[in-house]
Motif scaffolding. Structure first.
Motif, PDB file in Angstrom:
ATOM      1  N   LEU A 477       0.987  -0.572  -0.256  1.00  0.00           N
ATOM      2  CA  LEU A 477      -0.275  -0.078  -0.281  1.00  0.00           C
ATOM      3  C   LEU A 477       0.903   1.331   0.131  1.00  0.00           C
ATOM      4  N   ALA A 478       0.759   1.742  -1.515  1.00  0.00           N
ATOM      5  CA  ALA A 478       1.873   3.019  -1.306  1.00  0.00           C
ATOM      6  C   ALA A 478       1.152   4.281  -1.491  1.00  0.00           C
ATOM      7  N   GLN A 479       1.312   5.324  -0.647  1.00  0.00           N
ATOM      8  CA  GLN A 479       0.391   6.144  -0.541  1.00  0.00           C
ATOM      9  C   GLN A 479       1.099   7.570  -0.813  1.00  0.00           C
ATOM     10  N   MET A 480       0.336   8.911  -0.728  1.00  0.00           N
ATOM     11  CA  MET A 480       1.185   9.912  -1.015  1.00  0.00           C
ATOM     12  C   MET A 480      -0.374  10.695  -0.213  1.00  0.00           C
ATOM     13  N   GLU A 494      -1.871   4.431  -3.844  1.00  0.00           N
ATOM     14  CA  GLU A 494      -1.174   2.849  -4.708  1.00  0.00           C
ATOM     15  C   GLU A 494      -1.170   1.628  -4.305  1.00  0.00           C
ATOM     16  N   ILE A 495      -2.045   0.363  -4.731  1.00  0.00           N
ATOM     17  CA  ILE A 495      -2.596  -0.903  -3.850  1.00  0.00           C
ATOM     18  C   ILE A 495      -2.279  -1.934  -4.816  1.00  0.00           C
ATOM     19  N   MET A 496      -1.440  -2.976  -4.380  1.00  0.00           N
ATOM     20  CA  MET A 496      -1.224  -4.282  -4.824  1.00  0.00           C
ATOM     21  C   MET A 496      -1.056  -5.285  -4.258  1.00  0.00           C
ATOM     22  N   PHE A 497      -1.857  -6.302  -4.940  1.00  0.00           N
ATOM     23  CA  PHE A 497      -2.071  -7.786  -3.527  1.00  0.00           C
ATOM     24  C   PHE A 497      -0.933  -8.212  -4.615  1.00  0.00           C
ATOM     25  N   GLY A 498      -0.865  -9.407  -3.735  1.00  0.00           N
ATOM     26  CA  GLY A 498       0.388 -10.723  -3.979  1.00  0.00           C
ATOM     27  C   GLY A 498      -0.163 -11.590  -5.106  1.00  0.00           C
ATOM     28  N   VAL A 499      -1.004 -11.257  -5.507  1.00  0.00           N
ATOM     29  CA  VAL A 499      -1.312 -12.822  -6.607  1.00  0.00           C
ATOM     30  C   VAL A 499      -0.604 -13.092  -7.435  1.00  0.00           C
ATOM     31  N   PRO A 500      -0.773 -14.381  -7.998  1.00  0.00           N
ATOM     32  CA  PRO A 500       0.154 -15.461  -9.199  1.00  0.00           C
ATOM     33  C   PRO A 500       0.586 -14.770 -10.598  1.00  0.00           C
TER      34      PRO A 500
END
Length: 573
Positions: A477-480, A494-500
């Motif tokens: 979770l990257a935030q400004m 910016e939201i990223m999940f550790g999907v395959p």
């Protein structure tokens, strides 16, 4: 009037002390011209401090102390008024007596002799010898049977007796007071005269118009003005950061080197004062009961000592109040893995992490260990058991505390900062061994976060780390923080999940393709920073200029403006 306290202060005055401090866990501290010293004897307990000050509290001070803070004056055996300050810190009373207005004509010279072996009178006064005899019982509200004070005690306990500092305790008759009849300064604990810059003891009377409580007043003003940081610098007026911009504190005057020394010295814990004199930098937490906690950093520049204080709200904001997307909350229910909250300094990472821990505390029944420098948000136990450890105070380093956490039966570990290779390595190991680990990094996007972790390792280890990270990383979770139109700030994520698909790109060294996967994973709750910034502009919360200044991919955001027929701000060059 407490004979014990008055006799102690008279003896302190006779050797030129300007202050006497009663601090839980430490022996009596006196501030002498050549530095801070401790009196030989036993360390103070909270119960002992409560017993010592009760007879000298004014009625108004008793009422004020119910809120955790009080100042008052009392006469010292006809010699003049002493000023006292009592403040609850972490549920325990800390008391300071200021002696500058008390006179007896026997004060030590302003400059201390070279030898630091100052001592109090060695002969026990007749009335002091009687202090160890049993006396009147303490009221039942204090939960104790008797006290070693000679002065009568009021029949009704003050309101502050119900505070944590007055919890049930053994009888005062069983608690040995220090040998106040034969007090001596412990020569081995005398602080030498430090070289500039320092946090040396400065007597308030040397600086008319300002006193040792000025820093708390400035911090209260910071809270009142809804700023985020207070800056104290030698040769400049106090400044605050509000809505991301620096501005002078209204009505504040220029601060001299002596002003800064005197304002900051009383609040610095002994360990940090020693660290500051050695390294010219130190971090600690400061709390004003009922107002807020503050993360403090002291440092030195060309002009002298400086301090920066970041406000930590007393109330932990919930995930609902912060508007954290509900998809992110799924990370809080994971049994294991690594979750990172990233962003530049001042982007609200600590606030977001505190909200996530608070959410876990409400919905899970687990053991949480936090490792911070310093401890910022203080979490009460709700459904979870939470142990909070401060680097430098409760443990030597992040890596040692994290290594020890593996033997402390945690379900969830929060790392205040992943500073070095060893800490990152242990965090990955902890995530792989069945624990959920939350951490922070100073990166501005999910791909940059992955690159930063991998680049910490030497080339020959990076292939192995990619595999470990691909298996362990569950979310970034990257935030400004952006300035809102009309005041305040709004968070963009910016939201990223550790999907395959993301895991495969990490293994195959194709980090540059991650934004494409995030873009196509919107249904899962993933989002690029540009998408979040664009949404804030569309909703009228943030100006197009502000959003563009925060964007990592400026050409991409400009294209989104053009497609939505939003005027493109002019950029330099």
């Amino acid at each position: 009037m407490s004979i014990v306290v008055v006799d102690l202060l008279k003896r302190a005055i006779s050797v030129g002390a300007s202050e006497v401090r009663l601090i839980p866990g430490r022996r009596t501290v006196v501030v002498l011209p050549h530095g801070e010293s401790e009196v030989r004897g036993d360390a103070h307990t909270p119960e002992r401090i409560n017993a010592l000050i009760l007879p000298i509290l004014s009625a108004e001070a008793k009422r004020e102390l119910g809120s955790g803070y009080a100042e008052w004056e009392f006469d010292v055996d006809g010699r003049g008024p002493a000023r006292a300050r009592a403040e609850q810190k972490n549920g325990q009373l800390n008391v300071v007596f200021f002696l500058d207005n008390v006179g007896d004509g026997v004060r030590a010279p302003a400059v201390a002799p070279a030898a630091p072996a100052a001592t109090f009178e060695r002969n026990r006064a007749p009335h002091v010898a009687a202090m160890s005899a049993p006396s009147e019982p303490v009221p039942a509200a204090f939960g104790v049977a008797a006290t070693a004070m000679a002065a009568p005690v009021a029949a009704k306990a003050p309101a502050f007796a119900q505070s944590p500092a007055f919890a049930q305790s053994p009888a005062f008759a069983d608690v040995k007071l220090p040998n106040l009849g034969n007090l001596e300064v412990d020569v081995g604990r005398v602080a030498p005269i430090p070289t500039q810059p320092s946090l040396s003891a400065v007597r308030p009377s040397q600086h008319p118009g300002m006193n040792t409580f000025e820093i708390d007043r400035l911090l209260r003003k910071l809270v009142e003005l809804k700023g985020s940081d207070l800056h104290i610098s030698t040769g400049a007026p106090p400044m605050i950061r509000k809505d991301g911009e620096m501005q002078q504190l209204p009505g504040a005057d220029m601060l001299s080197a002596d002003d800064v020394q005197r304002m900051l010295m009383p609040m610095v814990p002994p360990r940090n004062a020693e660290e500051f004199s050695r390294t010219h930098d130190t971090d600690f937490a400061h709390e004003i009961t009922g107002v807020a906690r503050f993360r403090a950093n002291l440092f030195v520049d060309l002009k002298g000592t400086c301090g920066v204080f970041r406000i930590i709200p007393s109330k932990i904001l919930s995930v609902e109040e912060l508007g954290i997307p509900k998809e992110v909350l799924s990370l809080c229910h994971l049994p294991k893995g690594l979750v990172l909250v990233t962003g530049p300094t001042g982007s609200g990472k600590s606030t977001t992490l505190a909200a996530l821990v608070d959410y876990i505390n409400r919905v899970r029944t687990d053991h949480i260990i936090t490792i911070e420098d310093p401890v910022e948000f203080v979490h009460p136990n709700k459904k979870c058991l939470i142990n909070q450890r401060q680097v430098g105070e409760h443990t030597d380093s992040f890596k040692k505390a994290l290594r020890a956490a593996l033997r402390e039966d945690p379900d969830i570990v929060l790392l205040g900062e992943m500073r070095d290779l060893e800490t990152i390595a242990i965090a990955l190991e902890t995530a792989e061994t069945g624990h959920l680990v939350f951490g922070t990094l100073h990166t501005s996007s999910a791909p940059a976060t992955i690159d930063r972790i991998i680049d910490q390792y030497p080339p020959e280890q990076q292939a192995q780390i990619r595999v470990m990270l691909a298996n362990s990383l569950k979310g970034v979770l990257a935030q400004m923080l952006c300035k809102k139109i009309g005041g305040g700030r709004a968070a963009a994520w910016e939201i990223m999940f550790g999907v395959p698909a993301i895991s495969n790109l990490i293994r195959e060294q194709k980090i540059f393709q991650i934004p494409s996967i995030i873009q196509t994973g919107k249904k899962l709750g993933m989002a690029l920073m540009n998408d979040s910034l664009f949404r804030l502009v569309k909703e009228g919360l943030v100006s197009p200029e502000e959003a563009l200044s925060k964007a990592n991919d400026k050409p991409g955001l400009i294209l989104m403006y053009q497609q939505a027929q939003i005027p493109v701000p002019k950029t330099e060059g």
